[in-house]
Design a protein around this motif. Structure first.
Motif, PDB file in Angstrom:
ATOM      1  N   LYS A  35      -6.932  -8.557  -3.346  1.00 35.70           N
ATOM      2  CA  LYS A  35      -5.951  -7.774  -3.907  1.00 35.70           C
ATOM      3  C   LYS A  35      -4.666  -8.525  -4.519  1.00 35.70           C
ATOM      4  N   ILE A  36      -4.139  -9.436  -3.964  1.00 31.35           N
ATOM      5  CA  ILE A  36      -2.935 -10.238  -4.534  1.00 31.35           C
ATOM      6  C   ILE A  36      -3.380 -10.797  -5.594  1.00 31.35           C
ATOM      7  N   VAL A  39      -3.380  -8.221  -8.408  1.00 36.42           N
ATOM      8  CA  VAL A  39      -2.308  -7.976  -8.904  1.00 36.42           C
ATOM      9  C   VAL A  39      -1.725  -9.037  -9.778  1.00 36.42           C
ATOM     10  N   LEU A  72      10.214  -5.944  -5.362  1.00 40.76           N
ATOM     11  CA  LEU A  72       9.092  -5.458  -6.103  1.00 40.76           C
ATOM     12  C   LEU A  72       9.023  -3.927  -6.352  1.00 40.76           C
ATOM     13  N   LYS A  79       5.534  -2.001  -9.193  1.00 38.73           N
ATOM     14  CA  LYS A  79       5.185  -1.151  -8.466  1.00 38.73           C
ATOM     15  C   LYS A  79       4.081  -0.364  -8.727  1.00 38.73           C
ATOM     16  N   LEU A  82       0.942  -2.600  -8.085  1.00 39.91           N
ATOM     17  CA  LEU A  82       0.643  -2.500  -6.653  1.00 39.91           C
ATOM     18  C   LEU A  82      -0.067  -1.211  -6.127  1.00 39.91           C
ATOM     19  N   HIS A  85      -3.641  -1.318  -6.911  1.00 42.02           N
ATOM     20  CA  HIS A  85      -4.599  -2.020  -6.178  1.00 42.02           C
ATOM     21  C   HIS A  85      -4.352  -1.667  -4.621  1.00 42.02           C
ATOM     22  N   LEU A  87      -1.592  -1.460  -2.377  1.00 42.00           N
ATOM     23  CA  LEU A  87      -0.756  -2.230  -1.841  1.00 42.00           C
ATOM     24  C   LEU A  87       0.544  -1.599  -1.885  1.00 42.00           C
ATOM     25  N   SER A  88       1.028  -1.423  -0.883  1.00 43.71           N
ATOM     26  CA  SER A  88       2.693  -1.145  -0.814  1.00 43.71           C
ATOM     27  C   SER A  88       3.294  -2.599  -1.237  1.00 43.71           C
ATOM     28  N   SER A  89       4.731  -2.301  -1.509  1.00 40.03           N
ATOM     29  CA  SER A  89       5.528  -3.434  -1.765  1.00 40.03           C
ATOM     30  C   SER A  89       5.602  -4.318  -0.269  1.00 40.03           C
ATOM     31  N   ALA A  92       2.338  -6.387  -0.037  1.00 40.82           N
ATOM     32  CA  ALA A  92       2.369  -7.422  -0.946  1.00 40.82           C
ATOM     33  C   ALA A  92       3.395  -8.437  -0.506  1.00 40.82           C
TER      34      ALA A  92
END
Length: 143
Positions: A35-36, A39, A72, A79, A82, A85, A87-89, A92
């Motif tokens: 995910k990272i 992003v 973020l 935002k 994220l 994908h 992901l919350s901040s 992440a």
């Protein structure tokens, strides 16, 4: 009444302290790394640049996950990526900090005395050790 207010404040502070994520014990997964990376690729494609740790003071930034998460959140484009994908901040930020801390160990491990490297590794929480091993086995995911 004062004692009741003091008790309530103490409970709130205690609850907040326990709710805050422990950065030292954040456990990465292959899914986090994927995910990272996704992003990062989307942000590069959109030409959105994250603020680096160098804030001009000559020191390595060393931002906490909470500080990074706030940064973020402050950028609507970041935002949105994220969220796209899943992901919350905070997820992440915790993932990025865990990647960096595990990566630093891996980067310097081969140049350290073997006994000192082993002692340093043993001093880490089991989650950081697991993160180091995850990165060691999944270097292809580090872009």
């Amino acid at each position: 009444m004062k004692n009741l207010v003091a008790l309530f404040l103490a409970l709130c502070i205690t609850a907040f302290a326990h709710a805050a994520p422990d950065e030292e014990r954040y456990l990465l997964t292959v899914a986090n790394l994927q995910k990272i990376n996704a992003v990062k690729a989307d942000l590069e494609k959109a030409k959105v640049r994250l603020d680096d740790d160098d804030d001009g003071d000559g020191k390595d930034g060393g931002k906490s996950a909470a500080q990074l998460a706030r940064e973020l959140d402050a950028n609507p484009k970041v935002k949105a990526v994220l969220a796209r994908h899943g992901l919350s901040s905070m997820d992440a930020a915790l993932s990025m900090n865990a990647i960096v801390t595990a990566g630093i160990y891996l980067m310097f491990e081969s140049s350290m005395d073997k006994k000192k490297a082993a002692a340093l590794y043993a001093s880490y929480p089991k989650e950081r050790q697991a993160n180091i091993e995850l990165l060691r086995k999944n270097q292809r995911l580090l872009k």
